[in-house]
Design a protein around this motif. Structure first.
Motif, PDB file in Angstrom:
ATOM      1  N   LYS A 113       0.648  -1.237   0.119  1.00 27.22           N
ATOM      2  CA  LYS A 113       0.091   0.090   0.059  1.00 27.22           C
ATOM      3  C   LYS A 113       0.886   1.297   0.063  1.00 27.22           C
ATOM      4  CE  LYS A 113      -3.981   2.128   2.401  1.00 27.22           C
ATOM      5  NZ  LYS A 113      -4.849   2.074   3.529  1.00 27.22           N
ATOM      6  N   TYR A 114       1.907   1.286   0.992  1.00 21.09           N
ATOM      7  CA  TYR A 114       2.882   2.243   0.830  1.00 21.09           C
ATOM      8  C   TYR A 114       4.098   1.723   0.590  1.00 21.09           C
ATOM      9  CZ  TYR A 114      -0.560   4.699   3.328  1.00 21.09           C
ATOM     10  OH  TYR A 114      -2.095   5.009   3.880  1.00 21.09           O
ATOM     11  N   ASP A 130       0.639  -4.972  13.693  1.00 22.16           N
ATOM     12  CA  ASP A 130       0.156  -4.022  14.350  1.00 22.16           C
ATOM     13  C   ASP A 130      -0.586  -3.169  13.825  1.00 22.16           C
ATOM     14  OD1 ASP A 130      -0.270  -2.724  16.860  1.00 22.16           O
ATOM     15  OD2 ASP A 130       1.683  -1.570  16.679  1.00 22.16           O
ATOM     16  N   GLN A 131      -1.704  -2.545  14.559  1.00 20.60           N
ATOM     17  CA  GLN A 131      -2.602  -1.547  13.742  1.00 20.60           C
ATOM     18  C   GLN A 131      -2.388  -0.048  14.743  1.00 20.60           C
ATOM     19  OE1 GLN A 131      -5.345  -4.991  12.263  1.00 20.60           O
ATOM     20  NE2 GLN A 131      -6.235  -2.829  11.897  1.00 20.60           N
ATOM     21  N   VAL A 132      -3.175   0.873  14.465  1.00 19.05           N
ATOM     22  CA  VAL A 132      -3.159   1.934  15.335  1.00 19.05           C
ATOM     23  C   VAL A 132      -4.369   2.000  16.041  1.00 19.05           C
ATOM     24  CG1 VAL A 132      -3.340   4.448  15.343  1.00 19.05           C
ATOM     25  CG2 VAL A 132      -2.075   3.514  13.196  1.00 19.05           C
ATOM     26  N   ALA A 133      -4.075   2.200  17.551  1.00 18.17           N
ATOM     27  CA  ALA A 133      -5.043   1.979  18.503  1.00 18.17           C
ATOM     28  C   ALA A 133      -6.180   2.933  17.947  1.00 18.17           C
ATOM     29  CB  ALA A 133      -4.527   2.156  19.713  1.00 18.17           C
ATOM     30  N   VAL A 150      -5.574  -8.347  12.943  1.00 23.27           N
ATOM     31  CA  VAL A 150      -6.968  -8.212  13.397  1.00 23.27           C
ATOM     32  C   VAL A 150      -7.431  -8.045  11.910  1.00 23.27           C
ATOM     33  CG1 VAL A 150      -8.251  -6.662  14.477  1.00 23.27           C
ATOM     34  CG2 VAL A 150      -6.571  -7.487  15.641  1.00 23.27           C
ATOM     35  N   SER A 151      -6.893  -7.123  11.311  1.00 21.84           N
ATOM     36  CA  SER A 151      -7.695  -6.831  10.095  1.00 21.84           C
ATOM     37  C   SER A 151      -6.875  -5.988   8.996  1.00 21.84           C
ATOM     38  CB  SER A 151      -8.968  -5.700  10.115  1.00 21.84           C
ATOM     39  OG  SER A 151      -8.542  -4.549  10.900  1.00 21.84           O
ATOM     40  N   SER A 152      -5.734  -5.889   9.202  1.00 19.02           N
ATOM     41  CA  SER A 152      -4.689  -5.098   8.315  1.00 19.02           C
ATOM     42  C   SER A 152      -4.489  -5.786   6.821  1.00 19.02           C
ATOM     43  CB  SER A 152      -3.289  -5.152   8.950  1.00 19.02           C
ATOM     44  OG  SER A 152      -2.370  -4.764   8.254  1.00 19.02           O
ATOM     45  N   GLN A 153      -4.445  -4.788   5.962  1.00 19.61           N
ATOM     46  CA  GLN A 153      -4.165  -5.250   4.594  1.00 19.61           C
ATOM     47  C   GLN A 153      -3.066  -6.031   4.378  1.00 19.61           C
ATOM     48  OE1 GLN A 153      -6.124  -4.895   2.086  1.00 19.61           O
ATOM     49  NE2 GLN A 153      -4.889  -5.426   0.403  1.00 19.61           N
ATOM     50  N   LEU A 154      -1.989  -6.056   5.289  1.00 16.46           N
ATOM     51  CA  LEU A 154      -0.756  -6.962   5.099  1.00 16.46           C
ATOM     52  C   LEU A 154      -1.221  -8.121   5.361  1.00 16.46           C
ATOM     53  CD1 LEU A 154       2.142  -6.569   4.855  1.00 16.46           C
ATOM     54  CD2 LEU A 154       2.695  -6.734   7.286  1.00 16.46           C
ATOM     55  N   GLY A 155      -2.263  -8.576   5.767  1.00 18.59           N
ATOM     56  CA  GLY A 155      -2.962  -9.786   5.961  1.00 18.59           C
ATOM     57  C   GLY A 155      -3.416 -10.593   4.816  1.00 18.59           C
ATOM     58  N   MET A 158      -6.721 -14.538  11.516  1.00 19.59           N
ATOM     59  CA  MET A 158      -7.548 -13.328  11.768  1.00 19.59           C
ATOM     60  C   MET A 158      -7.969 -13.457  13.241  1.00 19.59           C
ATOM     61  SD  MET A 158      -7.100 -11.974   8.633  1.00 19.59           S
ATOM     62  CE  MET A 158      -8.313 -10.637   9.011  1.00 19.59           C
ATOM     63  N   PHE A 159      -7.979 -12.119  13.789  1.00 20.00           N
ATOM     64  CA  PHE A 159      -8.803 -11.990  15.062  1.00 20.00           C
ATOM     65  C   PHE A 159      -9.744 -10.702  14.847  1.00 20.00           C
ATOM     66  CE2 PHE A 159      -5.352 -14.670  16.229  1.00 20.00           C
ATOM     67  CZ  PHE A 159      -6.028 -15.186  17.485  1.00 20.00           C
ATOM     68  N   GLY A 160     -10.043 -10.698  13.579  1.00 20.09           N
ATOM     69  CA  GLY A 160     -11.141  -9.320  13.267  1.00 20.09           C
ATOM     70  C   GLY A 160     -11.753 -10.075  12.152  1.00 20.09           C
ATOM     71  N   VAL A 161     -12.810  -9.221  11.897  1.00 21.35           N
ATOM     72  CA  VAL A 161     -13.672  -9.401  10.539  1.00 21.35           C
ATOM     73  C   VAL A 161     -13.365  -8.571   9.436  1.00 21.35           C
ATOM     74  CG1 VAL A 161     -15.847 -10.117   9.639  1.00 21.35           C
ATOM     75  CG2 VAL A 161     -15.297 -10.854  11.831  1.00 21.35           C
ATOM     76  N   THR A 162     -12.697  -8.762   8.454  1.00 23.45           N
ATOM     77  CA  THR A 162     -12.618  -7.670   7.302  1.00 23.45           C
ATOM     78  C   THR A 162     -13.031  -8.413   6.062  1.00 23.45           C
ATOM     79  OG1 THR A 162     -10.936  -6.295   6.512  1.00 23.45           O
ATOM     80  CG2 THR A 162     -10.060  -8.366   6.839  1.00 23.45           C
ATOM     81  N   TYR A 163     -12.516  -7.768   4.971  1.00 24.31           N
ATOM     82  CA  TYR A 163     -13.228  -8.052   3.539  1.00 24.31           C
ATOM     83  C   TYR A 163     -12.703  -9.594   2.964  1.00 24.31           C
ATOM     84  CZ  TYR A 163      -9.011  -6.735   1.146  1.00 24.31           C
ATOM     85  OH  TYR A 163      -7.622  -6.624   0.592  1.00 24.31           O
ATOM     86  N   TYR A 164     -11.504  -9.985   3.507  1.00 21.65           N
ATOM     87  CA  TYR A 164     -10.894 -11.088   2.957  1.00 21.65           C
ATOM     88  C   TYR A 164     -10.888 -12.313   4.058  1.00 21.65           C
ATOM     89  CZ  TYR A 164      -6.876  -9.291   5.602  1.00 21.65           C
ATOM     90  OH  TYR A 164      -5.963  -9.033   6.596  1.00 21.65           O
ATOM     91  N   SER A 165     -11.375 -12.233   5.057  1.00 17.60           N
ATOM     92  CA  SER A 165     -11.505 -13.202   6.263  1.00 17.60           C
ATOM     93  C   SER A 165     -13.047 -13.887   5.814  1.00 17.60           C
ATOM     94  CB  SER A 165     -11.524 -12.600   7.535  1.00 17.60           C
ATOM     95  OG  SER A 165     -13.047 -11.736   7.763  1.00 17.60           O
ATOM     96  N   HIS A 166     -13.173 -15.101   6.431  1.00 15.71           N
ATOM     97  CA  HIS A 166     -14.524 -15.953   6.529  1.00 15.71           C
ATOM     98  C   HIS A 166     -14.799 -16.118   5.079  1.00 15.71           C
ATOM     99  CE1 HIS A 166     -14.331 -13.630  10.455  1.00 15.71           C
ATOM    100  NE2 HIS A 166     -15.079 -14.754  10.917  1.00 15.71           N
ATOM    101  N   ARG A 167     -13.845 -16.349   4.141  1.00 12.77           N
ATOM    102  CA  ARG A 167     -13.994 -16.662   2.765  1.00 12.77           C
ATOM    103  C   ARG A 167     -13.489 -18.120   2.574  1.00 12.77           C
ATOM    104  NH1 ARG A 167     -18.012 -13.600   0.018  1.00 12.77           N
ATOM    105  NH2 ARG A 167     -17.958 -11.572   0.785  1.00 12.77           N
ATOM    106  N   GLY A 168     -12.976 -18.836   3.502  1.00 15.16           N
ATOM    107  CA  GLY A 168     -12.237 -20.059   3.325  1.00 15.16           C
ATOM    108  C   GLY A 168     -10.862 -20.006   3.114  1.00 15.16           C
TER     109      GLY A 168
END
Length: 676
Positions: free
Chosen positions: A140-141, A165-168, A245-250, A262-272
């Motif tokens: 991304k950067y 990590d992510q930003v609190a 959790v939900s980083s794009q790096l995942g 994954m410890f959060g729900v984001t667009y690419y999680s829970h898709r198998g």
């Protein structure tokens, strides 16, 4: 009546000054007219535009509900820019009319794109783009230094898992149905699942003391190791697994075919594709990696050309991202300058941005040297006038070979600069970086083919170094008489001082050419800086048949049968136009079996082709920035832009300051040359 009902483009109101500053980009990606709220009445717009989970996004949704209008939410694309922030144009934007991708509590356009059927052609395109991204380490950067895993600071030979990590407090955490306790659960799980592995934390540069991972690890008494700042791809590819959790790096880790927890729900999680440790609000359809990539990076993202801001495809954007990263990667240390004029600072600035940031300008060179030594940086010098500092890293910069649309002495900003060590390309007393490239580069076929295409484009579009001058009337010369062009030079230039040991005046050069070719027709083309009155060309060469002052040098190269010069770049321009060239000094293009050399250059023993020379001088050696954006570009992009002859609009104060600066510079140059 709204604008859309009157048959025009839709009208959208932005809800913050920051979005108003980006209105031209927004007008392009939304194909709409942009207005500022509350300067426009609600009934006169077709919707409200806000940014993600920030205040403007919240305001846009609230206004949309209140006035019964759509809300359009924007965000940075997944391929955003070289560095975070708003100092440079973005490569891409995300547009969502139903929600936003990082908010798992509501629908989004991205979720709908993922659920669409995918063609084999789309899957192939997605895979090709992912391969390009992974092969070239694009994220991304892209301002983190490119380092190998051995330079990461992680103990060699030991397995590790990567915790991202992510930003609190960031909206992407709450939107993923997570909080700071999710990071603690992530650290605990990684420690239990991989008991013998190092826990390596990829910290976020904006997290600082509020790093959720580091705070969780400290509270749990679990040791984590922080790798040094570097491009994330080697860390991802070397890891046993990646936790986020939900980083794009995942998602980039999925591209690298890694196990992603994954410890959060984001667009690419829970898709198998991921190991999910939290529950999604609703079941999701399985999807392939290619399906998710195409949906996110191609369907959902909107790309703009880095320079003229027209809509482009992802493949174009990826090439431009790589161009920026590769050029800036050559400025490995932060640059410090001292004693440069305001114009030279402005001219140099876009060329000396690197992974460590932008240049620092000091009033005096000794201050720059001291700061560079203290901060492990490097000093940048302009030209050859100042001695090379020996106790600190240093660079020299000089104009490149496709420089600008206008003269440097008239303060036309350069679009190309050459970066070198102690010896710049025109200093024949030692080997320059350009000479080293010519002497040692392997020049694969792909590169020389590219050089041939570039040269053909330069010739076809009539591009030269300065691109000044008008059409010209050529003299009548008897048929069969040899026509020789002798380009004049500024006699006080360093290129003559350091590159022409024997012949040092234009008058002497023309006299030598007359002795070599007594029956030829000699046209002496005065240097444009001399014609404009800015510099001195010395005594008029009386051995010439004609003194010409009109037309660009390319016109006269096309006219002549051969060219004779001391060290002028016109000799190189003649070579790429397949004209014979005689050389009376030691320019960079002499001694390679391409020119008729009037003096030997023993250290240059390699015989090369014109395509190899062009590849070295036009592709491998210079730095380029685009006149519209001041961002790194390819030589092909610069040639195309110069050929279009677009003018960059400047405000009246800017034009006035340029006129004043030009007047001062002309006087300073005349004083320096002893003509004041």
């Amino acid at each position: 009546m709204s604008a859309s009902r009157s048959g025009n483009k839709p009208v959208y109101a932005v809800t913050s000054p920051g979005l108003w500053a980006q209105r031209f980009d927004l007008a392009t990606v939304l194909d709409a007219t942009i207005r500022f709220f509350p300067a426009v009445l609600p009934f006169a717009v077709d919707g409200f535009v806000g940014w993600g989970g920030r205040a403007s996004g919240i305001r846009a949704r609230r206004l949309a509900r209140r006035f019964g209008k759509p809300a359009v939410i924007l965000e940075d694309g997944f391929l955003k820019s070289y560095a975070p922030g708003k100092l440079e144009p973005a490569h891409s934007y995300i547009i969502d009319r139903n929600g936003i991708y990082f908010d798992a509590t509501s629908a989004s356009d991205l979720a709908a794109f993922i659920d669409r059927p995918m063609t084999s052609e789309a899957a192939t395109r997605a895979q090709a783009a992912m391969d390009f991204i992974r092969r070239n380490r694009i994220s991304k950067y892209n301002n983190s230094p490119l380092k190998g895993l051995s330079e990461s600071g992680l103990p060699s030979g030991r397995p590790y898992v990567l915790l991202v990590d992510q930003v609190a407090g960031d909206a992407s955490i709450a939107g993923a149905l997570a909080d700071e306790s999710s990071f603690a659960a992530m650290v605990q799980h990684a420690r239990a699942q991989y008991p013998d592995a190092i826990l390596a934390a990829r910290t976020h540069p904006a997290a600082g003391d509020r790093s959720p991972i580091l705070n969780a690890a400290r509270a749990l008494g679990i040791e984590v190791t922080i790798p040094g700042r570097m491009n994330p791809w080697p860390l991802v590819e070397g890891a046993e697994a990646v936790y986020t959790v939900s980083s794009q790096l995942g998602f980039e880790a999925l591209m690298a075919r890694k196990t992603v927890h994954m410890f959060g729900v984001t667009y690419y999680s829970h898709r198998g594709l991921t190991e999910d440790h939290c529950k999604a609000p609703a079941p999701r359809n399985p999807a392939t990696l290619e399906q998710i990539f195409h949906a996110a990076y191609i369907d959902y993202s909107h790309y703009l050309d880095l320079h003229d801001r027209r809509p482009v495809e992802i493949e174009h954007a990826l090439e431009q991202i790589l161009t920026v990263r590769e050029q800036r990667g050559q400025i490995a240390k932060r640059v410090y300058t001292g004693g440069l004029s305001p114009w030279k600072k402005r001219a140099l600035d876009p060329f000396v941005v690197g992974p460590e940031g932008r240049a620092v300008h000091c009033r005096r060179l000794r201050e720059a040297i001291a700061l560079a030594r203290k901060n492990k940086g490097q000093v940048a010098l302009w030209g050859s006038s100042k001695p090379f500092p020996r106790d600190v890293a240093a660079l020299r910069f000089e104009d490149g070979f496709i420089r600008s649309r206008g003269l440097g002495a008239n303060l036309a900003l350069p679009s190309s600069l050459a970066m070198d060590g102690d010896h710049v390309y025109y200093d024949a007393r030692g080997e320059s970086r350009l000479e080293h490239i010519i002497a040692s580069h392997p020049f694969p076929r792909e590169l020389t083919d590219r050089a041939a295409r570039l040269v053909a484009s330069i010739v076809e579009k009539g591009v030269s170094k300065y691109n000044v001058g008008t059409d010209v009337r050529f003299p009548d010369v008897a048929e069969g008489r040899l026509k020789i062009l002798v380009p004049g030079q500024v006699e006080k230039d360093a290129s003559i001082k350091f590159g022409s040991p024997n012949v040092k005046t234009n008058r002497g050069l023309v006299a030598d050419v007359r002795r070599l070719y007594p029956d030829a027709y000699l046209a002496y083309k005065e240097h444009p800086d001399v014609t404009s009155g800015l510099r001195s060309g010395g005594d008029i060469p009386d051995a010439a048949d004609i003194i010409v002052r009109e037309g660009d040098i390319k016109h006269w190269i096309a006219w002549c049968d051969r060219l004779e010069t001391m060290t002028s770049l016109a000799g190189f321009e003649a070579l790429i136009r397949n004209k014979p060239v005689g050389v009376h000094g030691i320019p960079f293009y002499a001694g390679w079996d391409l020119t008729d050399d009037r003096m030997p250059v023993p250290r240059r023993s390699r015989a090369i082709t014109m395509e190899m020379l062009a590849a070295a001088a036009l592709i491998l050696y210079p730095f380029y920035v685009h006149p519209l954006s001041a961002m790194p570009c390819t030589p092909e992009e610069l040639v195309d832009e110069i050929a279009l002859k677009r003018k960059v609009k400047a405000s009246l104060p800017a034009r006035l300051m340029l006129w004043i600066s030009q007047s001062i510079n002309r006087s300073a140059v005349k004083i320096r040359d002893g003509r004041g």
